[in-house]
Motif scaffolding. Structure first.
Motif, mmCIF file in Angstrom:
data_model
loop_
_atom_site.group_PDB
_atom_site.id
_atom_site.type_symbol
_atom_site.label_atom_id
_atom_site.label_comp_id
_atom_site.label_asym_id
_atom_site.label_seq_id
_atom_site.Cartn_x
_atom_site.Cartn_y
_atom_site.Cartn_z
ATOM 1 N N GLY A 271 1.045 -1.002 -0.121
ATOM 2 C CA GLY A 271 -0.324 0.233 -0.298
ATOM 3 C C GLY A 271 1.158 1.522 -0.176
ATOM 4 N N ALA A 272 0.335 2.192 0.535
ATOM 5 C CA ALA A 272 1.322 3.969 0.533
ATOM 6 C C ALA A 272 2.194 3.375 0.828
ATOM 7 C CB ALA A 272 0.306 4.386 1.139
ATOM 8 N N PRO A 273 3.579 4.214 1.349
ATOM 9 C CA PRO A 273 3.278 5.119 0.108
ATOM 10 C C PRO A 273 3.594 4.422 -1.411
ATOM 11 C CG PRO A 273 5.645 5.400 1.432
ATOM 12 C CD PRO A 273 4.223 4.017 1.710
ATOM 13 N N TRP A 274 2.979 3.725 -1.241
ATOM 14 C CA TRP A 274 3.727 2.620 -3.142
ATOM 15 C C TRP A 274 3.058 3.652 -3.872
ATOM 16 C CZ3 TRP A 274 9.170 1.307 -3.007
ATOM 17 C CH2 TRP A 274 9.898 1.032 -2.336
ATOM 18 N N PRO A 275 3.032 3.909 -4.992
ATOM 19 C CA PRO A 275 2.288 4.463 -5.885
ATOM 20 C C PRO A 275 1.752 2.793 -6.729
ATOM 21 C CG PRO A 275 4.274 4.993 -7.227
ATOM 22 C CD PRO A 275 4.622 3.866 -5.484
ATOM 23 N N ALA B 144 10.790 5.444 1.429
ATOM 24 C CA ALA B 144 11.165 4.211 1.243
ATOM 25 C C ALA B 144 11.309 3.043 -0.009
ATOM 26 C CB ALA B 144 9.090 3.739 1.076
ATOM 27 N N ALA B 145 11.602 4.269 -0.826
ATOM 28 C CA ALA B 145 12.684 3.506 -1.895
ATOM 29 C C ALA B 145 14.401 2.571 -1.002
ATOM 30 C CB ALA B 145 12.267 5.051 -3.153
ATOM 31 N N ALA B 146 14.749 3.285 -0.636
ATOM 32 C CA ALA B 146 15.795 2.917 -0.124
ATOM 33 C C ALA B 146 16.084 1.832 0.524
ATOM 34 C CB ALA B 146 16.194 3.621 1.177
ATOM 35 N N ARG B 147 13.974 0.916 0.662
ATOM 36 C CA ARG B 147 14.612 -0.475 0.712
ATOM 37 C C ARG B 147 13.464 -1.264 -0.035
ATOM 38 N NH1 ARG B 147 10.414 -2.091 4.959
ATOM 39 N NH2 ARG B 147 11.886 -3.791 4.850
ATOM 40 N N PHE B 148 13.523 -0.862 -1.185
ATOM 41 C CA PHE B 148 13.099 -1.187 -2.975
ATOM 42 C C PHE B 148 13.314 -2.652 -3.137
ATOM 43 C CE2 PHE B 148 12.141 -1.196 -7.307
ATOM 44 C CZ PHE B 148 11.059 -1.211 -7.434
ATOM 45 N N GLY B 149 15.157 -2.646 -3.013
ATOM 46 C CA GLY B 149 16.025 -3.828 -3.432
ATOM 47 C C GLY B 149 15.408 -4.981 -2.872
ATOM 48 N N GLU B 150 15.046 -4.826 -1.209
ATOM 49 C CA GLU B 150 15.084 -5.166 -0.245
ATOM 50 C C GLU B 150 13.377 -6.199 -0.237
ATOM 51 O OE1 GLU B 150 14.959 -5.320 5.226
ATOM 52 O OE2 GLU B 150 15.594 -4.127 3.834
ATOM 53 N N TRP C 118 6.071 11.940 -13.353
ATOM 54 C CA TRP C 118 6.835 10.504 -14.069
ATOM 55 C C TRP C 118 8.200 10.707 -15.165
ATOM 56 C CZ3 TRP C 118 6.565 6.531 -17.794
ATOM 57 C CH2 TRP C 118 5.126 6.043 -18.125
ATOM 58 N N LEU C 119 7.056 11.062 -16.577
ATOM 59 C CA LEU C 119 7.435 11.280 -17.625
ATOM 60 C C LEU C 119 7.382 12.827 -18.279
ATOM 61 C CD1 LEU C 119 8.277 9.187 -19.263
ATOM 62 C CD2 LEU C 119 6.277 9.353 -20.692
ATOM 63 N N VAL D 108 12.693 3.935 -20.359
ATOM 64 C CA VAL D 108 10.980 4.338 -19.638
ATOM 65 C C VAL D 108 11.469 3.452 -18.238
ATOM 66 C CG1 VAL D 108 8.715 3.320 -19.151
ATOM 67 C CG2 VAL D 108 9.895 3.883 -21.414
ATOM 68 N N ALA D 109 12.411 3.335 -18.074
ATOM 69 C CA ALA D 109 12.532 2.835 -16.918
ATOM 70 C C ALA D 109 13.568 3.426 -15.441
ATOM 71 C CB ALA D 109 13.939 0.745 -16.856
ATOM 72 N N SER D 110 13.726 4.680 -16.671
ATOM 73 C CA SER D 110 14.689 5.528 -15.155
ATOM 74 C C SER D 110 12.966 6.342 -15.163
ATOM 75 C CB SER D 110 15.821 6.680 -15.987
ATOM 76 O OG SER D 110 16.512 5.547 -16.993
ATOM 77 N N ALA D 111 12.226 6.650 -15.999
ATOM 78 C CA ALA D 111 11.627 7.733 -15.583
ATOM 79 C C ALA D 111 10.575 6.798 -14.681
ATOM 80 C CB ALA D 111 10.458 7.736 -16.947
ATOM 81 N N LEU D 112 10.009 5.907 -15.026
ATOM 82 C CA LEU D 112 9.529 4.990 -13.411
ATOM 83 C C LEU D 112 9.902 5.573 -12.704
ATOM 84 C CD1 LEU D 112 8.691 1.968 -15.157
ATOM 85 C CD2 LEU D 112 6.797 3.433 -14.406
ATOM 86 N N ARG D 113 11.786 5.270 -12.390
ATOM 87 C CA ARG D 113 12.244 5.328 -11.042
ATOM 88 C C ARG D 113 11.669 6.636 -10.560
ATOM 89 N NH1 ARG D 113 15.588 1.244 -9.394
ATOM 90 N NH2 ARG D 113 16.146 -0.530 -11.333
ATOM 91 N N ARG D 114 10.942 7.685 -11.194
ATOM 92 C CA ARG D 114 11.208 8.394 -9.910
ATOM 93 C C ARG D 114 9.566 8.828 -9.457
ATOM 94 N NH1 ARG D 114 11.271 10.977 -15.599
ATOM 95 N NH2 ARG D 114 13.618 12.410 -15.586
#
Length: 881
Positions: free
Chosen positions: A718-722, A767-773, A736-737, A755-761
């Motif tokens: 859920g939030a804050p994940w879009p 919370a993005a710091a833990r995305f890989g985890e 994002w674009l 597109v991948a770079s744009a999506l990372r915005r």
């Protein structure tokens, strides 16, 4: 209660109790009634020819109701005497002047003539009448018959109606717009200014519930019903051999007129007495009259001369055939009639609010109208009605005609309401509320021509328009046309536009103007000249100059002068031809329009269209009357419709930038835009992506995988994940674009976007710091390999790995902070799934022995230990022995 409440703060309090002033006014008459029974000094005795009519029996009850309540509704069939006897009875009972409001000019003059004959006096002594441009009698009249429109204008100037004791609103069942408004204004006056003003409504039909409630204000007004002993009327059903009496475009099929004429000939052969023939309009009157040449045929319609109308309405020694329109349904009496031939058609006003077009539309009559027409045959003797339709079709007719407020152009009505201080009818007791779209269109028109302000209040210019006594469009044309073409010519053109009976002149308005000047149609020219004079009187004070053409206007040719006045009246109908040699035009209001292929106007590039109507199912309207203009004139008369806009849009895979000048819907100029606004360019690209979809972008495997990981986090955390579904990404394109869109000019530029770079915005911070985890791209398995996880949005991710690489793994891994177990696809050496599980412990115990038995012989170089939990995980083959 309405506009008067604000304009006249005295209200009812200045008159005492709600009925106090009334009772004081009638006190002498109440005392007189105590001395003798009801008698009349103006109302003729029953022995007078024409004075002993059915309504006479209910006159005492009607007068009593008026004395007690100040209001009443009298219901009586046509020809029963309500128009002629009621005003005389009220004049005897109340004193002062009795005003009778009639819906039509012909009925006004005929009613006054009838009243004067009953009292044995010439018109203008005690009985008079008044209508626009015509009057008989001055001050001191006991009964004055007026048109409803004239009385509405009189109330706007003198709402107290000094010297008037009662208003009779006749034929309320016809639901004309002016009559509905007059009724509401009279109720407002009684409530706020003059509680002693008596108001009586008459109706030829018994459907009076709403009428009684509106008129009675606090409690319904008394309803008195007169019954007329009508003779029997036999009905003959004679439908024509046609699928429909109307041709495309709403025109009457000439074969129907042939049929009507044949029925008339049959009716005259089978019956005695005069014949009354109902057709929808003047053109059809002329058609039937020509087909009955040689017989005593008398046309009867509103635009005839007074002498012609009186001839048709007067008793005659010889048998006659009177061919008429709906005008003779109820508001006129045609003596001697025992036979009615009914075409079954009527002509009613209709307004296309979306296109701003109005027209008289031919339609089938309602059942109540058909009954009114049939009743004309049974007044004096048993009669017969010949209906040119079937009994089956009769059952499908509407019960009643639509009230005019529901179908008509409301611009003049809205201006009257604004002048009364009740914009859009606020606070007035209308029988039906005006339709909101029609009232909005009318109010917007009045704002555009500066007749009302932004709050809907009438302006000084709007009052000048009202004083002219023409439709607001025509009043605007007269005010603004006089300085351009001269006051004389402006009045002449407006007078011509006021009369919609000129179709016999064709669609060329300047040619029609010249024909009127030459007097080719004496009757039409007489009407036109009288209206021109009236407009001169109406603009003598506060309007344009009533003198000759002003300096600088003489050089404008007549043809162009006509176009200027028409364009000022109808700027939304300024039109330009669609292509060279075409007979179709684009009107500034957005509707297409077509000329008759034989029209003399066909070679004209620009037109000012006065009249156009559109048949159901047709895209283009048909031009009925227009005048030629040029582009400069179009820009002048429709200046508020001219606009210049920069159009930057995504079209067929590229950004198109243009500077477009328009006159409403007409494109005047279209050139490339040299230096477009970057923000508008980005907006156009975003719009193109939204219309085409995200597939116009180049989605790499990395971009797709990133999107799936984000979707997984949104679904399980859920939030804050879009959200990253199509709808969410399209809605947030700028977020994002946005940066990448600044340099986009075509679909090829879109394909270059990372597109991948744009999506990372869209990754939320922190919370993005833990995305890989939380949603790792790869997982380390016991063999030491880094294996890619496959995400599919809401579903748990899948880890496809060779079975030998997970020996010793006792439990499947989990992601999203341990909330979602990974689904293991355990693969054979050929990388085909041999098991799918999230429960490794169960698999090693029950599934692995079966897999080992099936595969060890097929893949002998791969390890297949009996105990996989203690075996060394590996991705390698065993060396050959």
């Amino acid at each position: 209660m309405g506009g008067l409440g604000a304009a006249n703060p005295r209200g009812v309090g200045s008159l005492g109790s709600p009925h106090g002033g009334w009772r004081r006014a009638v006190a002498p008459f109440l005392a007189e009634r105590e001395k003798k029974s009801y008698r009349s000094s103006v109302l003729p005795e029953p022995s007078v020819p024409g004075a002993d009519l059915p309504v006479r029996a209910v006159l005492p009850a009607t007068v009593d109701a008026v004395r007690e309540r100040g209001t009443a509704v009298l219901v009586a069939p046509p020809g029963s005497g309500k128009t002629s006897l009621l005003p005389l009875a009220l004049a005897d009972a109340l004193g002062g002047t009795i005003i009778v409001a009639e819906p039509r000019r012909m009925a006004t003059r005929a009613a006054a003539t009838r009243l004067a004959a009953l009292v044995g006096e010439p018109l203008g002594r005690r009985i008079g009448y008044a209508m626009r441009g015509e009057r008989s009698g001055g001050t001191g009249l006991r009964v004055e018959v007026v048109t409803t429109g004239l009385l509405v204008r009189r109330l706007q100037q003198d709402p107290e109606l000094r010297g008037v004791s009662a208003v009779v609103i006749d034929e309320c069942h016809e639901r004309h717009l002016d009559a509905d408004l007059l009724l509401a204004l009279c109720v407002d006056i009684r409530a706020n200014l003059r509680d002693d003003l008596a108001v009586v409504a008459t109706s030829a039909t018994p459907d009076t519930v709403r009428l009684s409630r509106v008129l009675g204000a606090d409690e319904p007004a008394p309803v008195i019903t007169a019954t007329a002993a009508l003779f029997d009327v036999a009905t003959e059903w004679l439908p024509p051999p046609l699928p429909t009496p109307l041709l495309p475009g709403g025109r009457v099929d000439p074969r129907l007129l042939d049929h009507v004429a044949a029925v008339v000939r049959r009716a005259t052969a089978e019956n005695d007495g005069d014949v009354l023939v109902f057709v929808p309009g003047e053109a059809e009157i002329g058609g039937v009259t020509r087909r009955l040449a040689g017989q005593n045929v008398l046309p009867l319609f509103g635009r005839q001369s007074r002498a012609e109308q009186e001839r048709a309405l007067a008793p005659a020694a010889t048998r006659r055939i009177v061919v008429t329109t709906s005008v003779a349904e109820s508001s006129l009496t045609v003596p001697g009639v025992t036979v009615v031939v009914d075409s079954g058609l009527a002509r009613e006003p209709r307004t296309d609010q979306a296109r701003g077009l109005g027209a008289l539309v031919t339609c089938r009559v309602s059942r109540s109208s058909a009954d009114q027409r049939a009743g004309r045959a049974g007044r004096e003797a048993p009669g017969r009605v010949y209906r040119c339709w079937s009994a089956t079709d009769h059952a499908r007719l509407d019960d009643h005609p639509a009230p005019e407020i529901a179908i008509a152009d409301l611009a003049a009505f809205a201006l009257d309401l604004a002048a009364w201080g009740a914009p859009a009818g606020a606070g007035l007791a209308l029988l039906d509320a005006p339709p909101a779209p029609a009232m909005a269109a009318a109010t917007e028109l009045l704002r555009r021509i500066d007749a009302v302000d932004d709050d809907g209040r009438i302006t000084e210019r709007g009052r000048r328009m009202r004083s002219i006594g023409a439709h607001p469009r025509l009043a605007r044309a007269l005010l603004d046309g006089a300085p351009r073409v001269g006051a004389d010519r402006a009045r002449e053109v407006v007078a011509m536009l006021s009369d919609d009976s000129g179709r016999s002149f064709g669609d060329d308005l300047p040619a029609r103007w010249r024909a009127l000047r030459r007097g080719e149609d004496r009757s039409a020219t007489a009407r036109w000249r009288e209206e021109t004079k009236r407009l001169g009187r109406g603009t003598a004070t506060g309007g344009p100059s009533g003198g000759p053409d002003v300096r600088g206007t003489r050089g404008v040719p007549d043809d162009l002068a006509a176009g200027i006045v028409v364009g000022l009246a109808y700027p939304d109908r300024v039109a330009r031809v669609r292509g060279s040699g075409s007979a179709t035009y684009q009107m500034s209001g957005g509707t297409g329009a077509a000329l008759d292929p034989q029209s003399p106007l066909r070679t004209t590039t620009w037109l000012a269209v006065a009249t156009a109507d559109r048949a159901p199912g047709r895209a283009d309207a048909t031009i009925r009357a227009a005048a030629p203009i040029d582009e400069q004139t179009a820009r002048d008369v429709a200046g508020d419709l001219v606009s210049t806009t920069d159009q930057i849009r995504w079209d067929d895979g590229r950004v198109v930038t243009r500077r477009v000048e328009r006159l409403g819907a007409i494109v005047l100029g279209d050139v490339p835009l040299a230096d477009p606004d970057p923000l508008l360019v980005q907006a156009a690209v975003r719009d193109g992506i939204r219309r085409s979809g995200l597939s116009v972008l180049r989605w790499s495997e990395g971009a797709l995988a990133l999107r799936e990981r984000l979707a997984f986090c949104h679904a399980h955390l859920g939030a804050p994940w879009p959200a990253v579904d199509d709808g969410a990404l399209l809605a947030d394109l700028e977020e994002w674009l946005g940066a990448e869109l600044a340099s986009v000019r075509s679909s090829r530029d879109l394909a270059r976007i990372d597109v991948a770079s744009a999506l990372r915005r869209l990754l939320p911070w922190p919370a993005a710091a833990r995305f890989g985890e939380l949603a790792p791209e790869r997982l380390r398995v016991p063999s030491g390999s880094e294996v890619r996880l496959a995400y599919d949005g809401v579903e748990p991710p899948v880890l496809a790995v060779k079975l030998q690489e997970v020996f010793g793994w006792t439990a499947a891994p989990a992601v999203a902070d341990g909330r979602v177990p990974v689904v293991l696809h355990l693969l054979s050496p050929a990388r085909r799934p041999v098991a799918i599980t999230s429960d490794l412990a169960s698999f090693w115990k029950r599934g692995y022995p079966r897999v080992r038995a099936d595969l060890r012989a097929r893949y002998p170089r791969h390890p297949w230990p009996e105990d996989p939990l203690t075996a060394v995980p590996t991705g390698r083959l065993r060396p050959r022995g």
